[in-house]
Design a protein around this motif. Structure first.
Motif, PDB file in Angstrom:
ATOM      1  N   HIS A  70      -3.526  10.477   3.089  1.00 14.93           N
ATOM      2  CA  HIS A  70      -4.309   9.419   2.447  1.00 14.93           C
ATOM      3  C   HIS A  70      -3.525   8.115   2.427  1.00 14.93           C
ATOM      4  CE1 HIS A  70      -7.046  12.462   0.886  1.00 14.93           C
ATOM      5  NE2 HIS A  70      -5.986  13.135   0.486  1.00 14.93           N
ATOM      6  N   THR A  71      -4.267   7.011   2.404  1.00 16.51           N
ATOM      7  CA  THR A  71      -3.674   5.677   2.249  1.00 16.51           C
ATOM      8  C   THR A  71      -4.383   4.998   1.093  1.00 16.51           C
ATOM      9  OG1 THR A  71      -3.226   5.524   4.621  1.00 16.51           O
ATOM     10  CG2 THR A  71      -3.224   3.463   3.379  1.00 16.51           C
ATOM     11  N   SER A  72      -3.620   4.345   0.234  1.00 19.18           N
ATOM     12  CA  SER A  72      -4.216   3.636  -0.903  1.00 19.18           C
ATOM     13  C   SER A  72      -4.897   2.366  -0.419  1.00 19.18           C
ATOM     14  CB  SER A  72      -3.133   3.262  -1.919  1.00 19.18           C
ATOM     15  OG  SER A  72      -2.337   2.203  -1.408  1.00 19.18           O
ATOM     16  N   GLY A  73      -5.619   1.764  -1.323  1.00 15.49           N
ATOM     17  CA  GLY A  73      -6.135   0.430  -1.052  1.00 15.49           C
ATOM     18  C   GLY A  73      -4.976  -0.555  -1.083  1.00 15.49           C
ATOM     19  N   VAL A  74      -5.214  -1.760  -0.624  1.00 11.92           N
ATOM     20  CA  VAL A  74      -4.176  -2.789  -0.587  1.00 11.92           C
ATOM     21  C   VAL A  74      -4.098  -3.476  -1.949  1.00 11.92           C
ATOM     22  CG1 VAL A  74      -3.461  -4.946   0.500  1.00 11.92           C
ATOM     23  CG2 VAL A  74      -4.491  -3.127   1.883  1.00 11.92           C
ATOM     24  N   ALA A  75      -2.881  -3.584  -2.472  1.00 11.99           N
ATOM     25  CA  ALA A  75      -2.635  -4.313  -3.715  1.00 11.99           C
ATOM     26  C   ALA A  75      -1.880  -5.595  -3.358  1.00 11.99           C
ATOM     27  CB  ALA A  75      -1.818  -3.459  -4.673  1.00 11.99           C
ATOM     28  N   THR A  76      -2.301  -6.715  -3.916  1.00 16.80           N
ATOM     29  CA  THR A  76      -1.706  -8.000  -3.568  1.00 16.80           C
ATOM     30  C   THR A  76      -1.000  -8.607  -4.768  1.00 16.80           C
ATOM     31  OG1 THR A  76      -3.439  -8.382  -1.936  1.00 16.80           O
ATOM     32  CG2 THR A  76      -2.194 -10.308  -2.647  1.00 16.80           C
ATOM     33  N   ARG A  95       0.854  -1.179   0.000  1.00 17.15           N
ATOM     34  CA  ARG A  95       0.000   0.000   0.000  1.00 17.15           C
ATOM     35  C   ARG A  95       0.893   1.233   0.000  1.00 17.15           C
ATOM     36  NH1 ARG A  95      -2.488   0.164   6.158  1.00 17.15           N
ATOM     37  NH2 ARG A  95      -0.546   0.782   7.182  1.00 17.15           N
ATOM     38  N   ALA A  96       0.339   2.347  -0.446  1.00 18.18           N
ATOM     39  CA  ALA A  96       1.066   3.618  -0.464  1.00 18.18           C
ATOM     40  C   ALA A  96       0.387   4.574   0.513  1.00 18.18           C
ATOM     41  CB  ALA A  96       1.073   4.203  -1.868  1.00 18.18           C
ATOM     42  N   VAL A  97       1.208   5.380   1.186  1.00 22.88           N
ATOM     43  CA  VAL A  97       0.703   6.349   2.155  1.00 22.88           C
ATOM     44  C   VAL A  97       1.248   7.721   1.777  1.00 22.88           C
ATOM     45  CG1 VAL A  97       0.587   6.990   4.587  1.00 22.88           C
ATOM     46  CG2 VAL A  97       0.689   4.572   3.948  1.00 22.88           C
ATOM     47  N   LEU A  98       0.350   8.707   1.672  1.00 25.32           N
ATOM     48  CA  LEU A  98       0.743  10.070   1.331  1.00 25.32           C
ATOM     49  C   LEU A  98       0.751  10.918   2.598  1.00 25.32           C
ATOM     50  CD1 LEU A  98       1.387  12.008  -1.060  1.00 25.32           C
ATOM     51  CD2 LEU A  98      -1.034  12.636  -0.999  1.00 25.32           C
TER      52      LEU A  98
END
Length: 136
Positions: free
Chosen positions: A126-132, A108-111
Motif C-alpha cells: 500500500h501507498t499512503s496519500g500525499v501529505a504536504t 508519503r509512506a509505502v508499506l
C-alpha cells in the motif's frame, strides 16, 4: 406423480443455483485489507525541524511489514528517506524533517511485505496519500 416431478424440478433448480453461487464466490478474488497514513504539520519554517508520523498495516498472513517514508519537492521524483525494521505487526515510523528552502515538501509512506528479514524482493502492499508541508 405431478407433484413429485415438480419437487424434483425445484430441487434441481435449487442445487443448480447453489452450485452457481459457490462457483461465483470462488471466482471473486480475495483482497487483503490494509491502510497506510502519513501525518505532517500543515506548515513549517525554513531550517526548523518538524515531526513526521506514519502508520501502516495489512492483514496478509505470512509477511513481515516494513514501512518506508518517501519525499519530493516540486515535480522531482520520489526518493526514499528512511524505513522501519521489518515487523510482524503494524509498522510505525516517527521521524523529524526540515527543509532549507521555501516551498512545498511532499511526503508519503509505502508499506512493503517481506517473507523474512533478509528478503531482497519486498512486495508493495500500500501507498499512503500525499501529505504536504508548506515551508515558509
Amino acid at each position: 406423480m405431478n407433484g413429485m416431478k415438480r419437487a424434483r424440478g425445484l430441487r434441481a433448480v435449487v442445487i443448480g443455483a447453489l452450485g452457481l453461487a459457490s462457483v461465483t464466490l470462488a471466482a471473486v478474488p480475495a483482497f487483503a485489507k490494509g491502510n497506510v497514513e502519513v501525518t505532517v504539520p500543515r506548515t513549517a519554517h525554513v531550517g526548523k525541524t518538524f515531526t513526521i508520523k506514519a502508520d501502516g498495516d495489512d492483514d496478509i498472513a505470512g509477511y513481515l511489514h516494513q514501512l518506508c517514508l518517501e519525499e519530493r519537492t516540486g515535480k522531482q521524483p520520489w526518493h526514499q528517506e528512511n524505513c522501519t525494521t521489518p515487523v510482524r505487526a503494524d509498522a510505525r515510523l516517527t521521524t523529524h524533517g526540515s527543509s532549507a528552502h521555501r516551498g512545498d515538501l511532499q511526503l508519503r509512506a509505502v508499506l512493503y511485505g517481506l517473507k523474512n528479514k533478509h528478503d531482497h524482493h519486498p512486495v508493495h502492499l500500500h501507498t499512503s496519500g500525499v501529505a504536504t508541508v508548506h515551508i515558509r
